[in-house]
Design an enzyme around this catalytic site. Sequence first.
Site, mmCIF file in Angstrom:
data_model
loop_
_atom_site.group_PDB
_atom_site.id
_atom_site.type_symbol
_atom_site.label_atom_id
_atom_site.label_comp_id
_atom_site.label_asym_id
_atom_site.label_seq_id
_atom_site.Cartn_x
_atom_site.Cartn_y
_atom_site.Cartn_z
ATOM 1 N N ASP A 58 116.704 38.619 25.033
ATOM 2 C CA ASP A 58 116.178 38.876 23.691
ATOM 3 C C ASP A 58 116.982 40.013 23.071
ATOM 4 O O ASP A 58 117.992 40.430 23.627
ATOM 5 C CB ASP A 58 114.684 39.218 23.759
ATOM 6 C CG ASP A 58 114.452 40.609 24.314
ATOM 7 O OD1 ASP A 58 115.329 41.119 25.032
ATOM 8 O OD2 ASP A 58 113.398 41.204 24.019
ATOM 9 N N LEU B 282 101.317 37.720 9.586
ATOM 10 C CA LEU B 282 102.268 37.951 10.680
ATOM 11 C C LEU B 282 103.639 37.362 10.374
ATOM 12 O O LEU B 282 104.637 37.769 10.954
ATOM 13 C CB LEU B 282 101.719 37.376 11.989
ATOM 14 C CG LEU B 282 102.375 37.867 13.284
ATOM 15 C CD1 LEU B 282 102.372 39.382 13.375
ATOM 16 C CD2 LEU B 282 101.698 37.255 14.500
ATOM 17 N N GLU C 146 103.870 35.820 23.903
ATOM 18 C CA GLU C 146 105.304 35.622 23.677
ATOM 19 C C GLU C 146 105.585 35.011 22.310
ATOM 20 O O GLU C 146 106.553 35.384 21.652
ATOM 21 C CB GLU C 146 105.914 34.746 24.783
ATOM 22 C CG GLU C 146 105.925 35.387 26.159
ATOM 23 C CD GLU C 146 106.724 36.690 26.216
ATOM 24 O OE1 GLU C 146 107.523 36.944 25.304
ATOM 25 O OE2 GLU C 146 106.527 37.459 27.171
ATOM 26 N N CYS D 164 127.260 54.206 31.766
ATOM 27 C CA CYS D 164 127.240 53.426 30.526
ATOM 28 C C CYS D 164 128.610 53.457 29.833
ATOM 29 O O CYS D 164 129.104 54.519 29.441
ATOM 30 C CB CYS D 164 126.165 53.983 29.583
ATOM 31 S SG CYS D 164 126.061 53.081 28.017
ATOM 32 N N TYR E 192 114.417 31.884 25.434
ATOM 33 C CA TYR E 192 113.800 33.177 25.740
ATOM 34 C C TYR E 192 112.364 33.011 26.233
ATOM 35 O O TYR E 192 111.973 33.520 27.287
ATOM 36 C CB TYR E 192 113.819 34.125 24.520
ATOM 37 C CG TYR E 192 112.805 35.211 24.736
ATOM 38 C CD1 TYR E 192 113.080 36.251 25.598
ATOM 39 C CD2 TYR E 192 111.519 35.102 24.195
ATOM 40 C CE1 TYR E 192 112.120 37.202 25.913
ATOM 41 C CE2 TYR E 192 110.556 36.046 24.498
ATOM 42 C CZ TYR E 192 110.859 37.085 25.352
ATOM 43 O OH TYR E 192 109.906 37.992 25.677
#
Length: 346
Positions: A134, A76, A33, A204, A116
Site C-alpha cells: 500500500d 466517506l 480494509e 536507510c 492489497y
Amino acid sequence: MNLSKQLINWYTDNKRDLPWRNTTNPYFIWLSEIILQQTQVVQGLPYYTAFTTYYPTVFDLANADEQDVLKLWQGLGYYSRARNLHASAKYIVNVLNGQFPDTFDDILKLKGVGDYTASAIASICFNQITAVVDGNVYRALSRIYGIETAINTGKGFKEFKALAQQLIDVKQPATFNQAIMEFGARLCKPKNPDCNICPFNTVCVALQKGTIGELPVKLKANKVTKKHFNFIVMLSKDNKTIIEQRQGSGIWQNLYQFPLIETEKEATHEVIVNEIENLDILKDATFDVSLYNDKVIVHKLSHQHLNTKFWIVTLDQELSKGVSIKQIKDYPVPILIGNFIEKFNF
DNA sequence: AAAACGGGGAC
DNA sequence: GTCCCAGTTTT
C-alpha cells in the site's frame, strides 16, 4: 537482526490499539480494509464502528437495502466501495453459503478487493504469506532501499511486491504486514519523518543520500477539471422538494441530489430561470428563484473542482411528486448536498 | 497505461 | 495552496 524482525519489534512497542486489531474475524477485517482504502485511520474509525454495530454479521449486511448501506457510508467518499461491499456480502451469503473465502485467490474474486486487500485479509485472517503493498509500504521500502522506480506503474508495483514478499516474516505474516504499514503511517511519514528515532537510520539509503523528500517517486499529478454545478432546490406549498437519484457512471453513483443543471460557465440568475421554465414539472407554475450562496462553493474532488450554486425555487403550488422535506435526511447524499441540507435547515 | 473515483487530515 | 491516505475499477 534482519529488517523483518526489527520492524516487528518497532511495531510491538509503537502500535495503536485499533478495534480491528483485536479480531481475526474475516468479515470484520474485510470491512476495515475496504473502509481504509485511500482513507486515513482517524477518518475511517467511526465508520467501522457504525458498520460493525448496524451490520454485525455478513448476513445482516447482505440483507440490507443498498440505500441504507450508502446512507451509512455517506461522507466517506469513493461510494463504489459501499456498493461493492454490499454486492460481495450478498455473494458470500447466497453463493458461498455465508462462508468467507479463505484463500488469496478466492478473496480476490470479491468485488472491490484488489491485490492489497486480498493480501491483507489472507495474511491477517488465514496466516497466508501474502505481502501487502500500500502507500505506506511504497514509502518505507523506497526510502530504506533507495528505490527510484515510479510506484504508480506496473513495473513499480511488481518490484515492490516482490521485495515485500521477500522480506515478509513467514512465521508471522499478519504481524509483519501490519507492522510495515504502521511504520509507514506513524514514523516514515510523507512529510517530516522521524528519522532521528528510526531503527533503520543507519542503513536507510535515502537518508544517507538526502533523498527522503524525493521518495517514493510518483509520476505526474492528474489534472483537475473545473465544472459549474447548479442545484435546484424546490420549496412547494406543501413543504416538499424534488430530489433524484444519480444514474449511470460518474461521481456519486446511486446517491441522491437536487435536480442539477450543469453549465459551461458560472450561471446567472437569468440563465437558471430560463432553464427552469423548461422543466415539465414547473409548467404553468408561478415561482420565484433566488441564489442561496452568494459566494460560489468550490467542492474539491480528486480530479474535479465543482463550482456550485444552490438556487432556491419557491413555488406557489403543491408538488405531488415531491419528497417531504422532513424525510430528506433519510436519503444518501454526497457531502456537498449534505452540508447544504444541514445549513439550510429548511 | 491512464483516468475516474471523495472527502478530509497534515503541513 | 499541496500532497496523500491500510486502492480498485473502468476506459
